[in-house]
Design a protein around this motif. Structure first.
Motif, PDB file in Angstrom:
ATOM      1  N   UNK A 175       9.831  -1.310 -20.162  1.00  0.00           N
ATOM      2  CA  UNK A 175      11.059  -1.320 -20.956  1.00  0.00           C
ATOM      3  C   UNK A 175      10.697  -1.156 -22.427  1.00  0.00           C
ATOM      4  N   UNK A 176      11.269  -0.150 -23.058  1.00  0.00           N
ATOM      5  CA  UNK A 176      10.919   0.183 -24.434  1.00  0.00           C
ATOM      6  C   UNK A 176      11.552  -0.787 -25.431  1.00  0.00           C
ATOM      7  N   UNK A 177      12.713  -1.363 -25.053  1.00  0.00           N
ATOM      8  CA  UNK A 177      13.294  -2.367 -25.933  1.00  0.00           C
ATOM      9  C   UNK A 177      14.694  -2.081 -26.422  1.00  0.00           C
ATOM     10  N   UNK A 178      15.321  -1.001 -25.930  1.00  0.00           N
ATOM     11  CA  UNK A 178      16.677  -0.728 -26.377  1.00  0.00           C
ATOM     12  C   UNK A 178      17.511  -0.085 -25.283  1.00  0.00           C
ATOM     13  N   UNK A 200      23.639   8.307 -37.834  1.00  0.00           N
ATOM     14  CA  UNK A 200      23.903   7.097 -38.610  1.00  0.00           C
ATOM     15  C   UNK A 200      22.871   6.041 -38.228  1.00  0.00           C
ATOM     16  N   UNK A 201      22.266   5.400 -39.249  1.00  0.00           N
ATOM     17  CA  UNK A 201      21.234   4.403 -38.982  1.00  0.00           C
ATOM     18  C   UNK A 201      21.514   3.131 -39.771  1.00  0.00           C
ATOM     19  N   UNK A 202      21.155   2.001 -39.188  1.00  0.00           N
ATOM     20  CA  UNK A 202      21.294   0.709 -39.839  1.00  0.00           C
ATOM     21  C   UNK A 202      21.233  -0.400 -38.811  1.00  0.00           C
ATOM     22  N   UNK A 203      20.876  -1.591 -39.271  1.00  0.00           N
ATOM     23  CA  UNK A 203      20.820  -2.769 -38.391  1.00  0.00           C
ATOM     24  C   UNK A 203      19.936  -2.525 -37.166  1.00  0.00           C
ATOM     25  N   UNK A 204      18.943  -1.625 -37.337  1.00  0.00           N
ATOM     26  CA  UNK A 204      17.984  -1.271 -36.278  1.00  0.00           C
ATOM     27  C   UNK A 204      18.654  -0.526 -35.128  1.00  0.00           C
ATOM     28  N   UNK A 205      19.815   0.085 -35.411  1.00  0.00           N
ATOM     29  CA  UNK A 205      20.583   0.818 -34.407  1.00  0.00           C
ATOM     30  C   UNK A 205      20.774   2.261 -34.866  1.00  0.00           C
ATOM     31  N   UNK A 206      21.271   3.093 -33.954  1.00  0.00           N
ATOM     32  CA  UNK A 206      21.590   4.484 -34.284  1.00  0.00           C
ATOM     33  C   UNK A 206      22.896   4.905 -33.612  1.00  0.00           C
ATOM     34  N   UNK A 222      22.191   3.800 -29.857  1.00  0.00           N
ATOM     35  CA  UNK A 222      21.019   2.988 -29.508  1.00  0.00           C
ATOM     36  C   UNK A 222      21.204   1.584 -30.053  1.00  0.00           C
ATOM     37  N   UNK A 223      20.919   0.583 -29.226  1.00  0.00           N
ATOM     38  CA  UNK A 223      20.951  -0.808 -29.680  1.00  0.00           C
ATOM     39  C   UNK A 223      19.748  -1.543 -29.096  1.00  0.00           C
ATOM     40  N   UNK A 224      18.875  -2.114 -29.955  1.00  0.00           N
ATOM     41  CA  UNK A 224      17.760  -2.898 -29.414  1.00  0.00           C
ATOM     42  C   UNK A 224      18.271  -4.217 -28.845  1.00  0.00           C
ATOM     43  N   UNK A 225      17.715  -4.622 -27.724  1.00  0.00           N
ATOM     44  CA  UNK A 225      18.064  -5.914 -27.133  1.00  0.00           C
ATOM     45  C   UNK A 225      17.040  -6.275 -26.067  1.00  0.00           C
ATOM     46  N   UNK A 267      19.038   1.722 -19.837  1.00  0.00           N
ATOM     47  CA  UNK A 267      17.944   0.915 -20.376  1.00  0.00           C
ATOM     48  C   UNK A 267      16.733   1.838 -20.495  1.00  0.00           C
ATOM     49  N   UNK A 268      16.225   2.020 -21.694  1.00  0.00           N
ATOM     50  CA  UNK A 268      15.181   3.010 -21.928  1.00  0.00           C
ATOM     51  C   UNK A 268      13.812   2.456 -21.518  1.00  0.00           C
TER      52      UNK A 268
END
Length: 387
Positions: A175-178, A200-206, A222-225, A267-268
């Motif tokens: 799992x890569x994390x996002x 658009x980029x910010x808050x570790x998201x795209x 994309x959202x890391x979680x 889930x990447x």
């Protein structure tokens, strides 16, 4: 080598391209897939110039151009809507000698099926085992049938059932994390300019919009979680509204206009670079050989490169099938390992694994006139088999 019979397992992008290349080389090709109906995974794909060049070589230049999006510019915005940079991709296109084509996966699959011959793909055939000896290789299917040939290409995807046979042991994906959401929407000026790739980029998201054919945008979020949280999906639009609250107006417009039942939530994962890609007469190809995070946009193009290199090795090596596949492995192993490693590194940087690095990247984007981005993309393209 002449008069080979090649068994291809998997009718995705890599398997179909391999089938086309092998047919054109004069080989007999049998292509099998476990599904009963071919439906592509994912909404669209960015097919960079190295992959397009192989399709051109296979005589599909007009076909891929007709289904590809017109992507002339690339622009980054902060999550609140501040323009960070906006630059032309024409210097990249001129440098590498070929336009990239963002393309709907359904359109690409239909193009490849038509070129290979849809009637030649045998569906509902799950390959569950492989046996080989000094003169042949046999695929065994779940329904009890078998087929025997000279070469077997395992292009059966990220969840490959044949990869453990080649490696001699199972391999767990990582799992890569996002989490990634992706789909297609009609192109409108409220979302993005019609020939620009906007991110658009910010808050570790795209949040991203990319033009494809027929006045559509391919979008992704994309959202890391954590993996545990990622597995607890809720209602799709509500999940996106929560994750992207306060983002710029076009992002909010996108969330409202997408169709939840036609949007993918993924889930990447990737895999570790493999020590071997072949075993005797069996070769791994595409995601079964090098499943990578999508952060370099090279997954499809690398599968297409595999097909080209494998076919050339079979055509030009006269000692034995096993020798030809060893040349294929030698040609591809470092290339695809580098893609996996760099995609993983970029995924970590984009998605805040080290928040200071991600913040530094946001700041650097303000001063990027496109030179650094284009240099990186061009290097990946120009180190491919067709330059």
């Amino acid at each position: 080598m002449d008069n080979l019979k090649v068994i291809v397992i998997g009718a995705g992008m890599g398997g179909l391209t391999t089938g086309i290349a092998l047919q054109q080389a004069g080989y007999t090709v049998e292509l099998y897939d476990r599904v009963r109906e071919l439906r592509p995974a994912g909404a669209a794909i960015s097919l960079w110039s190295n992959g397009v060049k192989v399709l051109n070589q296979l005589g599909l230049s007009q076909e891929i151009a007709s289904i590809g999006g017109q992507m002339d510019r690339m622009a980054y915005y902060s999550h609140t809507g501040e323009k960070l940079n906006d630059f032309s991709l024409l210097p990249l296109i001129e440098r590498v000698g070929q336009r990239p084509y963002p393309v709907a996966r359904t359109d690409l699959q239909q193009m490849l099926l038509q070129a290979f011959g849809a009637e030649n793909v045998r569906l509902g055939m799950k390959c569950v085992g492989v046996e080989q000896d000094a003169t042949s290789v046999t695929a065994r299917f779940e329904n009890g049938s078998t087929t025997t040939g000279d070469v077997l290409v395992a292009a059966d995807g990220t969840h490959s059932l044949l990869r453990p046979y080649v490696l001699g042991q199972p391999l767990d994906r990582r799992y890569v994390g996002y989490v990634n959401w992706n789909g297609l929407v009609p192109a409108t000026d409220e979302l993005a300019p019609p020939t620009s790739w906007v991110i658009y980029v910010g808050e570790h998201k795209r949040a991203s919009l990319m033009p494809i054919a027929d006045d559509r945008f391919y979008f992704f979020f994309d959202v890391p979680m954590s993996k545990e949280k990622a597995q607890e999906s809720g209602e799709l639009r509500a999940e996106l509204e929560h994750s992207f609250a306060g983002w710029a107006t076009p992002v909010q417009t996108l969330i409202q206009c997408l169709e939840p039942d036609k949007t993918n939530r993924v889930l990447i994962h990737d895999i570790e670079p493999l020590e071997t890609l072949v075993r005797g007469r069996v070769a791994l190809l595409g995601d079964s050989a090098h499943g990578a995070a999508p952060d370099l946009g090279q997954g499809g193009s690398q599968a297409i490169e595999d097909a080209f290199v494998l076919t050339n090795c079979l055509k030009t090596t006269t000692l034995s099938v096993a020798d030809a596949l060893q040349h294929y492995e030698a040609d591809r192993k470092e290339r695809v390992a580098d893609i996996i490693t760099r995609a993983r590194k970029r995924a970590d940087m984009i998605h805040g694994k080290d928040p200071a690095k991600t913040q530094k990247w946001y700041e650097e984007l303000k001063y990027d006139d496109g030179t650094e981005t284009i240099d990186g993309i061009a290097k990946t393209i120009l180190t491919g088999p067709l330059g």
